[in-house]
Design an enzyme around this catalytic site. Structure first.
Site, PDB file in Angstrom:
ATOM      1  CB  ALA A   1      22.874  17.086 120.632  1.00  0.00           C
ATOM      2  CG  ASP A   2      20.788  22.704 118.572  1.00  0.00           C
ATOM      3  OD1 ASP A   2      20.466  24.150 119.383  1.00  0.00           O
ATOM      4  OD2 ASP A   2      20.068  23.812 116.977  1.00  0.00           O
ATOM      5  CB  THR A   3      16.772  18.963 118.496  1.00  0.00           C
ATOM      6  OG1 THR A   3      17.704  17.434 119.552  1.00  0.00           O
ATOM      7  CG2 THR A   3      15.339  18.401 118.215  1.00  0.00           C
TER       8      THR A   3
ATOM      9  CB  ALA B   1      23.262  18.871 114.240  1.00  0.00           C
TER      10      ALA B   1
END
Length: 205
Positions: free
Chosen positions: A73-75, A116
């Site tokens: 995940a990447d924020t 994502a």
């Protein structure tokens, strides 16, 4: 419900916020943080950037666990640039001064938080592992912040490992004027998206 004959999920992130969200959702997991280059590629849109990083994190860790489901995940926090009119991505602050800069940009206005999420499936009969990537965006608006509020918040250290230099589940909660979208997404992992991905992949039923 977790199928009894399936292994626990591998989370390709050291984020304590993401770990806590998975615990709250009752999803068993183990942590193996990814180490990748997180520089943005020229021409990438914010969603393309976050999607690529989530995918690369998951795929990097999936090499170590060929028979496991791996979640990356990447924020990112995105705010409009008043000069260029183009979206500006706010990642994790480099230092206290950078955190102050970011919070000044977010003060008294709206921004978007996009996470994502990529899920890599276990090896099947082919050598190529399949993956799915989804994104979730939440609209957030802060009230106008005073210089003292910003300085005190940064001095407390909370912003330093967080995209946009704030934790909505922490001290920044008092600044919230409006939120449209999923709260857990702003924390770091959109649980509705993650659970649906795990169901559609066969990990959950």
């Amino acid at each position: 419900m977790l199928l009894e004959n399936l292994p626990v999920l591998i989370l390709a992130s050291a984020s304590p916020r993401r770990q806590e969200l998975l615990r709250e959702a009752g999803i068993p997991f183990e942590v193996h943080a990814a180490n990748i280059n997180e520089e943005q590629i020229a021409g990438e849109t914010p969603i393309e950037y976050a999607s690529r990083l989530s995918r690369e994190k998951a795929q990097a860790v999936a090499v170590v666990y060929p028979q496991r489901y791996v979640l990356g995940a990447d924020t990112i926090v995105v705010v409009g640039d008043e000069v260029s009119g183009k979206p500006k991505i706010l990642g994790k602050p480099k230092d206290a001064a950078d955190a102050v800069r970011m919070l000044c940009l977010l003060s008294g206005g709206g921004h978007e938080v996009t996470t994502a999420v990529s899920l890599v499936m276990p090896d099947g009969r082919t050598k190529t592992r399949t993956f799915i990537t989804e994104t979730c965006t939440t609209q957030v608006e802060f009230r106008k912040l005073t210089d003292d509020e910003i300085r005190q918040y940064v001095a407390g250290g909370e912003p330093m490992d967080k995209a946009g230099a704030y934790a909505i589940q922490g001290g920044a909660a008092q600044w919230l004027e409006r939120m449209q979208g999923e709260h857990s997404n702003v924390v770091g992992l959109p649980l509705s998206v993650v659970t649906e991905m795990l169901r559609s992949s066969g990990f959950l039923q």
